[in-house]
Design a protein around this motif. Structure first.
Motif, PDB file in Angstrom:
ATOM      1  N   GLU A 258       0.849  -1.191   0.000  1.00  7.58           N
ATOM      2  CA  GLU A 258       0.000   0.000   0.000  1.00  7.58           C
ATOM      3  C   GLU A 258       0.888   1.244   0.000  1.00  7.58           C
ATOM      4  OE1 GLU A 258      -3.574   0.118   0.457  1.00  7.58           O
ATOM      5  OE2 GLU A 258      -3.426  -2.000  -0.085  1.00  7.58           O
ATOM      6  N   VAL A 259       0.507   2.249  -0.792  1.00  2.49           N
ATOM      7  CA  VAL A 259       1.227   3.524  -0.689  1.00  2.49           C
ATOM      8  C   VAL A 259       0.222   4.638  -0.417  1.00  2.49           C
ATOM      9  CG1 VAL A 259       3.041   2.842  -2.283  1.00  2.49           C
ATOM     10  CG2 VAL A 259       1.079   4.122  -3.125  1.00  2.49           C
ATOM     11  N   ASP A 260       0.715   5.689   0.221  1.00  3.57           N
ATOM     12  CA  ASP A 260      -0.146   6.848   0.447  1.00  3.57           C
ATOM     13  C   ASP A 260       0.093   7.881  -0.649  1.00  3.57           C
ATOM     14  OD1 ASP A 260       2.335   7.776   1.088  1.00  3.57           O
ATOM     15  OD2 ASP A 260       1.937   7.980   3.229  1.00  3.57           O
ATOM     16  N   LEU A 261      -0.734   8.921  -0.648  1.00  2.00           N
ATOM     17  CA  LEU A 261      -0.677   9.901  -1.722  1.00  2.00           C
ATOM     18  C   LEU A 261       0.680  10.621  -1.807  1.00  2.00           C
ATOM     19  CD1 LEU A 261      -2.447  10.877  -4.018  1.00  2.00           C
ATOM     20  CD2 LEU A 261      -3.330  12.678  -2.510  1.00  2.00           C
ATOM     21  N   PRO A 262       1.253  11.046  -0.677  1.00  4.57           N
ATOM     22  CA  PRO A 262       2.577  11.705  -0.777  1.00  4.57           C
ATOM     23  C   PRO A 262       3.639  10.807  -1.423  1.00  4.57           C
ATOM     24  CG  PRO A 262       1.620  12.089   1.395  1.00  4.57           C
ATOM     25  CD  PRO A 262       0.736  11.084   0.708  1.00  4.57           C
ATOM     26  N   THR A 263       3.613   9.523  -1.088  1.00  2.00           N
ATOM     27  CA  THR A 263       4.585   8.602  -1.698  1.00  2.00           C
ATOM     28  C   THR A 263       4.336   8.473  -3.195  1.00  2.00           C
ATOM     29  OG1 THR A 263       4.670   7.347   0.362  1.00  2.00           O
ATOM     30  CG2 THR A 263       5.545   6.264  -1.610  1.00  2.00           C
ATOM     31  N   LEU A 264       3.061   8.390  -3.581  1.00  2.73           N
ATOM     32  CA  LEU A 264       2.729   8.267  -4.995  1.00  2.73           C
ATOM     33  C   LEU A 264       3.176   9.520  -5.760  1.00  2.73           C
ATOM     34  CD1 LEU A 264       1.373   6.432  -7.079  1.00  2.73           C
ATOM     35  CD2 LEU A 264      -0.774   7.612  -6.627  1.00  2.73           C
ATOM     36  N   GLN A 265       2.985  10.678  -5.142  1.00  2.00           N
ATOM     37  CA  GLN A 265       3.415  11.920  -5.794  1.00  2.00           C
ATOM     38  C   GLN A 265       4.938  11.975  -5.931  1.00  2.00           C
ATOM     39  OE1 GLN A 265       0.753  14.547  -3.221  1.00  2.00           O
ATOM     40  NE2 GLN A 265       0.693  15.663  -5.150  1.00  2.00           N
ATOM     41  N   TYR A 266       5.633  11.557  -4.878  1.00  2.00           N
ATOM     42  CA  TYR A 266       7.094  11.492  -4.937  1.00  2.00           C
ATOM     43  C   TYR A 266       7.528  10.582  -6.085  1.00  2.00           C
ATOM     44  CZ  TYR A 266      11.923  10.306  -3.743  1.00  2.00           C
ATOM     45  OH  TYR A 266      13.279  10.098  -3.793  1.00  2.00           O
ATOM     46  N   LEU A 267       6.881   9.415  -6.122  1.00  2.00           N
ATOM     47  CA  LEU A 267       7.226   8.405  -7.122  1.00  2.00           C
ATOM     48  C   LEU A 267       7.097   8.985  -8.537  1.00  2.00           C
ATOM     49  CD1 LEU A 267       5.780   4.807  -6.823  1.00  2.00           C
ATOM     50  CD2 LEU A 267       6.302   5.847  -9.017  1.00  2.00           C
ATOM     51  N   HIS A 268       5.953   9.588  -8.829  1.00  2.00           N
ATOM     52  CA  HIS A 268       5.737  10.082 -10.183  1.00  2.00           C
ATOM     53  C   HIS A 268       6.574  11.322 -10.491  1.00  2.00           C
ATOM     54  CE1 HIS A 268       3.001   7.048 -11.210  1.00  2.00           C
ATOM     55  NE2 HIS A 268       2.000   7.450 -10.455  1.00  2.00           N
TER      56      HIS A 268
ATOM     57  N   ALA B  25      -6.541   4.326  -8.083  1.00  2.00           N
ATOM     58  CA  ALA B  25      -6.709   3.398  -6.962  1.00  2.00           C
ATOM     59  C   ALA B  25      -6.849   4.151  -5.649  1.00  2.00           C
ATOM     60  CB  ALA B  25      -5.517   2.431  -6.897  1.00  2.00           C
ATOM     61  N   LEU B  26      -6.142   5.288  -5.537  1.00  2.00           N
ATOM     62  CA  LEU B  26      -6.172   6.056  -4.291  1.00  2.00           C
ATOM     63  C   LEU B  26      -7.321   7.057  -4.251  1.00  2.00           C
ATOM     64  CD1 LEU B  26      -2.443   6.922  -3.459  1.00  2.00           C
ATOM     65  CD2 LEU B  26      -4.035   5.551  -2.101  1.00  2.00           C
ATOM     66  N   LEU B  27      -7.627   7.673  -5.405  1.00  2.00           N
ATOM     67  CA  LEU B  27      -8.569   8.798  -5.421  1.00  2.00           C
ATOM     68  C   LEU B  27      -9.859   8.487  -6.161  1.00  2.00           C
ATOM     69  CD1 LEU B  27      -6.104  11.689  -6.380  1.00  2.00           C
ATOM     70  CD2 LEU B  27      -6.943  11.135  -4.093  1.00  2.00           C
TER      71      LEU B  27
END
Lengths: 312, 312
Positions: free
Chosen positions: B185-195, B268-270
């Motif tokens: 599972e990832v949270d939104l800040p991690t997903l934003q960092y990733l992209h 998936a998150l939003l």
């Protein structure tokens, strides 16, 4: 230069190179820390730092200071380490040990090892294009036929020479030919092509970059280039011999691994004695080439001797 | 710019980029030919050339000529293609198809695919540091706060920006975080960092390099940078949505492959609706930023619109 003096010389410069690598690599506190741990694991695995030391020695032979060339020296070691990480991968040479330690992918997994190699290759170009204190503009004048060339132009030339040496017509091309000939008979011309590219191109460019950064004159560049070509091949021939003769303790990797994988080697084609004669002749030619530097070329001459007499 | 005009614009520039890539890549007749075949297979696999076109469009918006930036544009596409080849490897995302064709390692084997990626990354720096007709010294003046900067210095800055964007704190770092979070599972800040790192850094630098090569002024560079950050993220959000909705025909890769591998995605998150709203807001901000270029920014504005309305 006596063997003791050379030992001290190599040790002092190895420390300089290690300090530079530590300074110019991201730290294990930098995100994402996993990649920087994997990168540093492989970079600080106890290498001899032969390539970066050759850059420093070439710069000194041509009348420059070792410090001028430290950035380029660190960059070359990053490229060398990336090539080892990728070459050790299961899809390539599938080696579990390197310098007596587990290879990068055995510790961090294949994905991280591929990315650590990618990161190191890229970091070399970050470093070569950066404004760093140890990589100053060239001193005025000199540069052989390139008198008056500006610092930035010289640095672009260094990037051009290094990327050519590392690319698909240089080091990567050599590894391609190595992979293509695994488990196949090769003839001597193919073996020479293979080594001139896989290891020779990067060693050769070390000498040229050291010369460029010290504003070497044309005939000095020529001498450094010949030296680099000769010891690059001598180094590989001796590596082949040591792999055949060596032991896990002495070499830090499984002895005879080339033979186990039926890799093409000089002793397999020429025999050990003839291979040794060939390496010694190349070392003599290398020493002859750098005799034009007089005392300033003493370290290069001693390194040529060391390359063919080392036991590991 | 109407959708038809944009279509013609993108097609004309795609041809320019493809010609440049053909010119600046070694041919399949160059040795070792196996690596150059693998490289060209992946480079000429039918990509949209979004990144290089962004470089050309940014240069034109800032008052330069597309031709000035063709070398850098080709180099960026080489780096992008290398990242796709390595990301598709079995040890990474393990994808068999890309743009509707078999991936590099499925055709040429894993070893050759690793080396093809390495060769492409290195070739980008060969190109960026070379004297090539389409990559001339900057015109005098301009350059924002860097007025008077010389051509070679500007090119070193381009190499510095591109290598930083591609390195362990940029694109490679994003792929590291992606790999580390697979099946987690990832949270939104991690997903934003990733992209922001995995795809955003390289898209952002396209806009900056285009601006630099056209001697953009400071406020122009700022506008291009904001545009690049916004559409980089919008592009990835839409990619996530398309992956979820798409089909093999439309996307050229297995639809839903992110979901299958439990990859972190925006929908998936939003949810899809909120993800679309987010992408549209980013595209609006991107268009707003480049409104300072007036008519010269029309292509960039149309591309921002295209990024969030495309169906594949």
């Amino acid at each position: 230069m006596t063997p003791e003096e050379l030992g001290q010389y190599l040790e002092a410069r190895r420390l300089l190179v290690d300090e530079a690598l530590d300074r110019y690599l991201p730290g294990t506190g930098d995100n994402p820390k996993e990649i920087h741990e994997a990168v540093r694991y492989s970079v600080f695995a106890g290498g001899k730092r032969l390539r970066p030391i050759l850059i420093l020695a070439a710069a000194e032979a041509a009348g420059g200071q070792a410090e001028q060339a430290l950035g380029a020296a660190a960059a070359i070691e990053m490229i060398h380490t990336y090539s080892l990480i990728h070459d050790d991968l299961p899809a390539m040479d599938d080696d579990e040990f390197r310098r007596g330690r587990l290879t990068c992918h055995k510790v961090y997994g294949e994905a991280m090892a591929i990315l650590a190699g990618d990161a190191l290759l890229t970091q070399a170009f970050i470093l070569l294009s950066a404004e760093i204190p140890s990589y100053p503009p060239l001193r005025k004048g000199g540069w052989g036929d390139l008198e008056g060339v500006r610092g930035s132009e010289a640095r672009l030339m260094v990037i051009q020479e290094i990327s050519q040496a590392a690319g698909s017509k240089g080091m990567v091309g050599g590894q391609v030919v190595d992979i293509l000939h695994e488990d196949r008979e090769v003839d001597l011309p193919t073996l020479q092509y293979l080594h001139a590219h896989k290891t020779g191109a990067l060693i050769r460019v070390c000498l040229r970059v050291g010369g460029l950064l010290a504003s070497a004159a044309s005939e000095q560049m020529e001498a450094l280039t010949i030296y680099g070509e000769r010891i690059g091949l001598a180094f590989q021939i001796v590596d082949d011999i040591l792999d055949l003769e060596g032991s896990l303790e002495a070499l830090g990797k499984q002895a005879g691994s080339d033979l186990r994988k039926k890799k093409a080697t000089f002793p397999a084609l020429l025999g050990i004695e003839e291979s040794r004669r060939w390496a010694n002749r190349l070392a003599s030619e290398a020493k002859q080439a750098v005799s034009i530097f007089g005392d300033r070329g003493a370290a290069l001459a001693a390194i040529a001797e060391f390359v063919v007499t080392r036991r590991g």
